[in-house]
Design an enzyme around this catalytic site. Sequence first.
Site, PDB file in Angstrom:
ATOM      1  N   CYS B  91      53.392  62.043  17.249  1.00  0.00           N
ATOM      2  CA  CYS B  91      53.388  60.722  16.609  1.00  0.00           C
ATOM      3  C   CYS B  91      52.587  60.688  15.308  1.00  0.00           C
ATOM      4  O   CYS B  91      52.675  59.731  14.553  1.00  0.00           O
ATOM      5  CB  CYS B  91      52.874  59.673  17.581  1.00  0.00           C
ATOM      6  SG  CYS B  91      53.925  59.592  19.042  1.00  0.00           S
ATOM      7  N   HIS B 379      58.194  51.795  17.290  1.00  0.00           N
ATOM      8  CA  HIS B 379      57.489  53.041  16.994  1.00  0.00           C
ATOM      9  C   HIS B 379      58.444  54.234  17.039  1.00  0.00           C
ATOM     10  O   HIS B 379      58.493  54.951  18.019  1.00  0.00           O
ATOM     11  CB  HIS B 379      56.337  53.201  18.011  1.00  0.00           C
ATOM     12  CG  HIS B 379      55.659  54.529  17.988  1.00  0.00           C
ATOM     13  ND1 HIS B 379      55.324  55.187  16.826  1.00  0.00           N
ATOM     14  CD2 HIS B 379      55.239  55.328  19.009  1.00  0.00           C
ATOM     15  CE1 HIS B 379      54.739  56.336  17.141  1.00  0.00           C
ATOM     16  NE2 HIS B 379      54.685  56.451  18.450  1.00  0.00           N
ATOM     17  N   CYS B 410      47.230  58.180  17.371  1.00  0.00           N
ATOM     18  CA  CYS B 410      47.120  59.130  18.472  1.00  0.00           C
ATOM     19  C   CYS B 410      48.445  59.853  18.631  1.00  0.00           C
ATOM     20  O   CYS B 410      49.486  59.341  18.249  1.00  0.00           O
ATOM     21  CB  CYS B 410      46.778  58.389  19.761  1.00  0.00           C
ATOM     22  SG  CYS B 410      47.957  57.093  20.177  1.00  0.00           S
TER      23      CYS B 410
END
Lengths: 288, 425
Positions: B91, B379, B410
């Site tokens: 990510c 996301h 994160c």
Amino acid sequence: MRIEHERLPSFGETFTAAAMQAVRVKAGRGASSLPGTEARATLSADPEKHADFVHLVGDTVTDHLHPGYVHALGFPLTMSLLVQKDFPLPLLGMLHLTNRVTQSRGIELGETMELIASVENPRAHYAGTLIDSIVRVMVDGEEVMVDTAGYLVRGSDLGGPRPERPDREEFEPGRATAVWSLSGDTGRRYAKVSGDGNPIHLSKVTAKPFGFDKPIVHGMYSASRAYSATGKGNDGPRDWFVEFEAPISLPGKVQFATTMVDGKAEYVGWRAARGEKPARRHFTGWVE
Amino acid sequence: MNYPRNVAVLGGNRIPFARAGKAYKNVSNQDMLTAALDGLVARFSLQGELLGDVAAGAVLKHAKDFNLTRESVIGSALDSRTPAIDMQRACATGLDAINFVANKIALGQIEVGIGGGVDSTSDAPIEVSGALRKILHRANAARSTKERLQILASLRPADLKPSAPSAAEVRTGLNMGQHQALSTERWGITREEQDQIAFESHKNLMAAYERGFFDDLMTGYQGLSRDENLRVSTMEKLGSLKPVFGGPEGTMTAGNSTPLSDGASTVLIASEEWAQEHGHQPLAYIRDIHTRSVDFTAGADLLSAPAYAAPEMLARNGLTLDDMDFVEIHEAFAATVVMILKAWEDEEFGRDELGLDGAFGSVPRDRLNVLGSSLAAGHPFAATGGRIVASLAKMLYEAGPGKFGLISICAAGGQGTVALLESAR
């Protein structure tokens, strides 16, 4: 006369009619003009089908329609005109020789288009009669695209006395910028995304009755893939031309080259020379 | 950090983020990344421009997309000779891609570049099983048709089962949500704390749209003009959702966890000289980017790495949390945000884990994700970094001179990448 279609006729419907017509019409003997009928339909592109088409012909899905897909949308309307009882020329055996698409602007995905198809301009060719199948694309009453397909009807004199066959110019292939490796199912895959299920493109067995030992790829597959390869995009005013020569048998390898000349992308596809067999040109064209 | 020269964020462009299997279900990673690039090209008149480098990536990627970014550049209106690189750090991919380009600019290797990312859970790669792969390799090497048929006859139905990518950590077998659920419980994070984060995220993002904040940061695509996941929500509605992680007593719901999403983002980064020559006003300077990991296999909280990375980065810049005017903590889960905030406020964590005299500090809520974050926007893994950098750069510019912004993202594998931006006027 005008034919209004509530929905686009399926390929099967028009193809069956074409088969019936083949029994009836013999190369337009006796006829001297075209009936001048128009076929119309109002529609917008299905995003999923459009995306599948764009991916198959090697382009990027943007918010503008690939002109090859708009051609595919208009094709059933053309078919519906060619199978009318008063249409004097046989659809089966017609050869797609040229295609030109002029766009005044990009057509946005989701825009409602009115497609108006007509068949016009019969003229003599050394092998028969040439006709133009024209699809005009209107958005909000404004003509945004004209798609003109030139078809040859072999053996027909409707276009007038046939001229002498011109000398064939020598083809000297240049250097390929890409090689297309077309698998045996390319015709079936293009049939699925374009709706054009002509048997000559599908398999050995279905192509055989039409005089082909192997299936041949759709001309508009090659043209659309060539268009994509020029990187010109679908977003603006555009002029796109293709002329078809030797058909591409499947499976097959196509040598392809595109060159930029003063902002105009020219392209050519050919089969490489093999032993005694000289190179054969499959298609040439340009995008600007 | 003292970079050899300033690295300026000039702007960004993304396509609205879609929910998995919805608006972008027909399009590929390459289509989306090209759309985001072309929007940036149009906004900054980069048609035919030869840039120094373009770095981007996707977390979920087909094998044929090994050169995804380069292919997208060729398909875009940029000069086709512009080089491109594919990167991947789960990510944090987008933020790390931006770091790659920023570092090249800082060192004078290039003058201008684009960083970004894209992800599609709708067009996720599906793999064949290892057993099938072995059988096919053997059949390929067979010397006769008979031998080939014998090998193929050894195929079992189970070998044909395709395997889809999963969000599970290879070494623990737990997926992201399950890991966070363990951390959520350990840190004593309540349902209400999480729902509050989710509620604010939607509310803030909605307000940002309404004041036109994204007008020069976004181009519509496939009929979408704002993030598909964004909705008007209430604490009551959020409170009525059933837990999806942490068992029946769990506190993590579909409302306070990010949905699977599709989308792409890009950020234009340049030297000050290039910006000036091309008439662009820098929005913010990238002052530092830092990554570290935690050993979650030994029990550390999987998504807690930014809680370590940010203090380390600020310390080496002589700054503290109090100096931050904006704090952007990527909302993988609302609980992740709360966990990081709690860790920073925790005396014991500060002393034992960060080696400080006490707690690292606290973030006033009016400085946290002030224009919403991933819970509302969605996301698409690698696209999140570019979304946050472009938005924060514009927020800093609007806020005026001497303002600082912190980004925390994160990532899988117990990793975290953080960034420090300063307003450029």
